[in-house]
Write a protein that holds these residues in place. Structure first.
Motif, PDB file in Angstrom:
ATOM      1  N   ARG A 208       0.322  -1.197  -0.028  1.00  0.00           N
ATOM      2  CA  ARG A 208       0.219  -0.338  -0.022  1.00  0.00           C
ATOM      3  C   ARG A 208       1.144   1.045   0.143  1.00  0.00           C
ATOM      4  NH1 ARG A 208      -2.615   3.352   3.473  1.00  0.00           N
ATOM      5  NH2 ARG A 208      -4.653   3.687   3.640  1.00  0.00           N
ATOM      6  N   ASN A 209       1.636   1.418   0.677  1.00  0.00           N
ATOM      7  CA  ASN A 209       2.042   2.506   0.805  1.00  0.00           C
ATOM      8  C   ASN A 209       3.478   2.504  -0.495  1.00  0.00           C
ATOM      9  OD1 ASN A 209       1.743   3.109   3.500  1.00  0.00           O
ATOM     10  ND2 ASN A 209       3.344   1.919   4.418  1.00  0.00           N
ATOM     11  N   ALA A 210       4.186   1.506  -1.278  1.00  0.00           N
ATOM     12  CA  ALA A 210       4.582   1.893  -2.215  1.00  0.00           C
ATOM     13  C   ALA A 210       3.813   2.087  -3.914  1.00  0.00           C
ATOM     14  CB  ALA A 210       5.374   0.555  -2.581  1.00  0.00           C
ATOM     15  N   VAL A 211       2.879   1.739  -3.426  1.00  0.00           N
ATOM     16  CA  VAL A 211       1.933   1.888  -4.335  1.00  0.00           C
ATOM     17  C   VAL A 211       1.381   4.102  -4.060  1.00  0.00           C
ATOM     18  CG1 VAL A 211      -0.756   2.392  -5.228  1.00  0.00           C
ATOM     19  CG2 VAL A 211       0.130   0.015  -4.157  1.00  0.00           C
ATOM     20  N   ALA A 212       0.839   3.999  -2.714  1.00  0.00           N
ATOM     21  CA  ALA A 212       0.413   5.599  -2.569  1.00  0.00           C
ATOM     22  C   ALA A 212       1.803   6.797  -3.241  1.00  0.00           C
ATOM     23  CB  ALA A 212       0.356   5.790  -1.892  1.00  0.00           C
ATOM     24  N   GLU A 213       2.654   6.200  -2.815  1.00  0.00           N
ATOM     25  CA  GLU A 213       4.267   7.005  -2.963  1.00  0.00           C
ATOM     26  C   GLU A 213       4.288   7.195  -4.463  1.00  0.00           C
ATOM     27  OE1 GLU A 213       5.619   9.346  -0.535  1.00  0.00           O
ATOM     28  OE2 GLU A 213       4.738   8.528   0.467  1.00  0.00           O
ATOM     29  N   PHE A 214       4.113   6.046  -4.927  1.00  0.00           N
ATOM     30  CA  PHE A 214       4.218   5.641  -6.485  1.00  0.00           C
ATOM     31  C   PHE A 214       3.260   7.317  -7.941  1.00  0.00           C
ATOM     32  CE2 PHE A 214       3.072   4.138 -10.867  1.00  0.00           C
ATOM     33  CZ  PHE A 214       3.713   3.633 -11.233  1.00  0.00           C
ATOM     34  N   ALA A 215       1.967   6.964  -7.099  1.00  0.00           N
ATOM     35  CA  ALA A 215       1.555   7.420  -7.249  1.00  0.00           C
ATOM     36  C   ALA A 215       1.441   9.636  -7.165  1.00  0.00           C
ATOM     37  CB  ALA A 215       0.113   7.357  -6.194  1.00  0.00           C
ATOM     38  N   ALA A 216       2.114   9.288  -5.420  1.00  0.00           N
ATOM     39  CA  ALA A 216       2.735  11.044  -5.700  1.00  0.00           C
ATOM     40  C   ALA A 216       3.850  11.070  -6.271  1.00  0.00           C
ATOM     41  CB  ALA A 216       2.727  11.580  -3.995  1.00  0.00           C
ATOM     42  N   GLN A 217       5.259  10.468  -6.677  1.00  0.00           N
ATOM     43  CA  GLN A 217       5.858  11.329  -7.426  1.00  0.00           C
ATOM     44  C   GLN A 217       5.823  11.487  -8.912  1.00  0.00           C
ATOM     45  OE1 GLN A 217       8.591   7.444  -6.950  1.00  0.00           O
ATOM     46  NE2 GLN A 217       8.872   8.029  -4.315  1.00  0.00           N
ATOM     47  N   GLY A 218       3.868  10.449  -9.141  1.00  0.00           N
ATOM     48  CA  GLY A 218       4.236  11.107 -10.710  1.00  0.00           C
ATOM     49  C   GLY A 218       3.385  11.862 -10.825  1.00  0.00           C
ATOM     50  N   ALA A 219       2.598  12.559  -9.558  1.00  0.00           N
ATOM     51  CA  ALA A 219       1.254  13.360  -9.563  1.00  0.00           C
ATOM     52  C   ALA A 219       2.091  14.597 -10.391  1.00  0.00           C
ATOM     53  CB  ALA A 219       1.166  13.398  -8.410  1.00  0.00           C
ATOM     54  N   GLU A 220       3.127  15.421 -10.058  1.00  0.00           N
ATOM     55  CA  GLU A 220       3.643  16.259 -10.377  1.00  0.00           C
ATOM     56  C   GLU A 220       3.928  16.977 -12.419  1.00  0.00           C
ATOM     57  OE1 GLU A 220       6.155  19.320  -8.397  1.00  0.00           O
ATOM     58  OE2 GLU A 220       6.143  17.615  -7.237  1.00  0.00           O
ATOM     59  N   LEU A 221       4.182  15.095 -12.704  1.00  0.00           N
ATOM     60  CA  LEU A 221       4.638  14.770 -14.276  1.00  0.00           C
ATOM     61  C   LEU A 221       3.383  14.930 -14.591  1.00  0.00           C
ATOM     62  CD1 LEU A 221       6.599  12.140 -13.828  1.00  0.00           C
ATOM     63  CD2 LEU A 221       7.437  14.502 -14.990  1.00  0.00           C
ATOM     64  N   MET A 222       2.146  14.545 -14.076  1.00  0.00           N
ATOM     65  CA  MET A 222       0.915  14.431 -14.975  1.00  0.00           C
ATOM     66  C   MET A 222       0.235  16.190 -14.264  1.00  0.00           C
ATOM     67  SD  MET A 222       0.805  11.870 -16.311  1.00  0.00           S
ATOM     68  CE  MET A 222      -0.345  11.397 -16.855  1.00  0.00           C
ATOM     69  N   GLY A 223       0.566  16.950 -13.403  1.00  0.00           N
ATOM     70  CA  GLY A 223       0.310  17.937 -13.312  1.00  0.00           C
ATOM     71  C   GLY A 223      -0.792  18.288 -12.585  1.00  0.00           C
ATOM     72  N   ASN A 224      -0.720  17.392 -11.549  1.00  0.00           N
ATOM     73  CA  ASN A 224      -1.470  17.337 -10.893  1.00  0.00           C
ATOM     74  C   ASN A 224      -0.973  16.786  -8.501  1.00  0.00           C
ATOM     75  OD1 ASN A 224      -3.741  15.682 -12.622  1.00  0.00           O
ATOM     76  ND2 ASN A 224      -2.479  13.428 -12.174  1.00  0.00           N
ATOM     77  N   ASP A 225      -1.265  16.838  -8.336  1.00  0.00           N
ATOM     78  CA  ASP A 225      -1.393  18.168  -7.055  1.00  0.00           C
ATOM     79  C   ASP A 225      -0.693  16.388  -5.679  1.00  0.00           C
ATOM     80  OD1 ASP A 225      -1.638  18.001  -3.779  1.00  0.00           O
ATOM     81  OD2 ASP A 225      -2.707  19.216  -4.137  1.00  0.00           O
ATOM     82  N   PRO A 226       0.483  16.166  -5.319  1.00  0.00           N
ATOM     83  CA  PRO A 226       1.499  14.822  -5.151  1.00  0.00           C
ATOM     84  C   PRO A 226       0.250  14.649  -3.839  1.00  0.00           C
ATOM     85  CG  PRO A 226       2.794  17.066  -5.975  1.00  0.00           C
ATOM     86  CD  PRO A 226       1.694  16.752  -6.239  1.00  0.00           C
ATOM     87  N   ASP A 227       0.406  15.713  -2.898  1.00  0.00           N
ATOM     88  CA  ASP A 227      -0.572  14.849  -1.406  1.00  0.00           C
ATOM     89  C   ASP A 227      -2.012  13.854  -2.057  1.00  0.00           C
ATOM     90  OD1 ASP A 227       1.820  15.755   0.472  1.00  0.00           O
ATOM     91  OD2 ASP A 227       0.877  17.656   0.011  1.00  0.00           O
ATOM     92  N   GLN A 228      -2.564  14.910  -2.908  1.00  0.00           N
ATOM     93  CA  GLN A 228      -3.751  14.202  -3.412  1.00  0.00           C
ATOM     94  C   GLN A 228      -4.234  12.959  -3.881  1.00  0.00           C
ATOM     95  OE1 GLN A 228      -6.735  17.265  -5.334  1.00  0.00           O
ATOM     96  NE2 GLN A 228      -7.491  15.961  -6.233  1.00  0.00           N
ATOM     97  N   ALA A 229      -3.167  13.137  -4.784  1.00  0.00           N
ATOM     98  CA  ALA A 229      -2.085  11.461  -6.017  1.00  0.00           C
ATOM     99  C   ALA A 229      -2.460  10.743  -4.727  1.00  0.00           C
ATOM    100  CB  ALA A 229      -1.872  12.039  -6.536  1.00  0.00           C
ATOM    101  N   ARG A 230      -1.514  10.923  -3.521  1.00  0.00           N
ATOM    102  CA  ARG A 230      -1.082  10.155  -2.254  1.00  0.00           C
ATOM    103  C   ARG A 230      -2.270   9.591  -1.776  1.00  0.00           C
ATOM    104  NH1 ARG A 230       2.086  12.891  -0.190  1.00  0.00           N
ATOM    105  NH2 ARG A 230       4.299  12.556  -1.113  1.00  0.00           N
ATOM    106  N   ALA A 231      -2.966  10.238  -1.670  1.00  0.00           N
ATOM    107  CA  ALA A 231      -3.916   9.527  -0.860  1.00  0.00           C
ATOM    108  C   ALA A 231      -5.153   8.900  -1.179  1.00  0.00           C
ATOM    109  CB  ALA A 231      -5.055  11.427   0.246  1.00  0.00           C
ATOM    110  N   THR A 232      -5.750   9.639  -2.852  1.00  0.00           N
ATOM    111  CA  THR A 232      -6.432   8.470  -2.945  1.00  0.00           C
ATOM    112  C   THR A 232      -5.992   7.305  -4.059  1.00  0.00           C
ATOM    113  OG1 THR A 232      -6.994  11.041  -4.617  1.00  0.00           O
ATOM    114  CG2 THR A 232      -7.516   8.592  -6.087  1.00  0.00           C
ATOM    115  N   ALA A 233      -4.549   7.399  -4.186  1.00  0.00           N
ATOM    116  CA  ALA A 233      -4.098   6.107  -4.409  1.00  0.00           C
ATOM    117  C   ALA A 233      -4.248   4.798  -3.513  1.00  0.00           C
ATOM    118  CB  ALA A 233      -2.089   5.818  -4.698  1.00  0.00           C
ATOM    119  N   ALA A 234      -4.290   5.460  -2.068  1.00  0.00           N
ATOM    120  CA  ALA A 234      -4.399   5.135  -0.683  1.00  0.00           C
ATOM    121  C   ALA A 234      -5.816   4.087  -1.002  1.00  0.00           C
ATOM    122  CB  ALA A 234      -3.490   5.741   0.342  1.00  0.00           C
TER     123      ALA A 234
END
Length: 279
Positions: free
Chosen positions: A157-183
């Protein structure tokens, strides 16, 4: 959250607002969590019954084999139409985001009597695959950076959430929001199978389904008031795709959000809800 039976499958849904208010049906992209809580709550406070739902092979909806889906785009369209009827609504405001926006377009075209309004967010008028020559394709530099990253252990779970957060800025998204949503998506994935987790997180199943025949040439048939929302920073479906939708749908209005990429940000919930409620 619960699930309902429609078109022979179970669809995971979540409800906001009062049952006797006009229905807003939000197609997941593919997960219902593509639609932020804040937007659903704002629509409900504006006098709407909001139902967001998961597409097949996602969340609480029927999941079989996302690597080999035994259904096509028109089956997903039939799911949406059947869901309106199961929910007891005469007509609904239909919203689709990302790949869910493709489902929403075809659903509104094939079942015009079921829908009084249409909202399309971060999507385009052609299926996954080769894009039409006049439409901007994925930003190749950004996509190269996104897809060259090592994939996480999808069962962590944590690895998936971090993966989403790290890719968020590349996709123009909010890393914190992406992390929480992925979890949250991980928590709702109905299997320990890594392939199912990956399908829930990346929507890869959609690229494996048959989306023919084309529907772009039919967009002029839509007689439904339509809101097209697109992020100016979207590298996956660049903003020209939203502009084309707004140009080709007769009663469409385009809302471009400067700080939005592929995902609706919580901060934009009020602006988007206000525009949706005005349809």
């Amino acid at each position: 959250m619960t699930s309902v039976r429609a078109n022979g499958v179970d669809l995971g849904i979540e409800s906001f607002g009062h049952e006797d208010d006009p229905l807003v049906l939000l197609v997941g992209g593919p997960t219902m969590l593509s639609w932020p809580d804040a937007l659903c709550e704002r629509l409900a406070s504006g006098g709407r019954r909001v139902i967001r739902y998961d597409l097949r092979d996602c969340g609480e909806s029927t999941t079989r084999d996302p690597q080999n889906p035994a259904y096509d785009l028109r089956d997903l369209v039939a799911d949406a139409a059947a869901l309106v009827e199961v929910l007891g609504a005469e007509a609904a405001h239909l919203g689709g985001i990302g790949v869910g926006g493709m489902v929403a377009q075809v659903t509104a075209l094939d079942h015009p009597d079921l829908f009084a309004a249409l909202t399309l967010v971060g999507t385009r008028a052609v299926a996954p695959g080769m894009v039409d020559p006049d439409l901007p394709d994925h930003d190749s530099t950004v996509m190269g950076a996104v897809f060259s990253r090592p994939r996480p252990d999808w069962t962590d779970r944590n690895a998936v959430a971090e993966f989403a957060a790290q890719g968020a800025e590349l996709m123009g998204n909010d890393p914190d929001q992406a992390r929480a949503t992925a979890a949250r998506i991980w928590d709702r994935t109905p299997s320990d199978d890594p392939a199912v987790h990956q399908a829930n997180q990346l929507a890869m199943v959609f690229s494996r389904i048959d989306c023919t025949p084309r529907w772009r040439e039919r967009l002029h048939e839509l007689d439904t008031p339509t809101l097209v929302v697109h992020g100016r920073a979207d590298p996956f479906f660049p903003v020209g795709n939203g502009e084309a939708l707004a140009n080709e749908i007769p009663k469409a209005r385009l809302l471009v959000l400067d700080n939005m990429g592929t995902a609706l940000r919580h901060a934009a919930a009020d602006q988007v809800a206000t525009a949706m409620l005005a349809l």
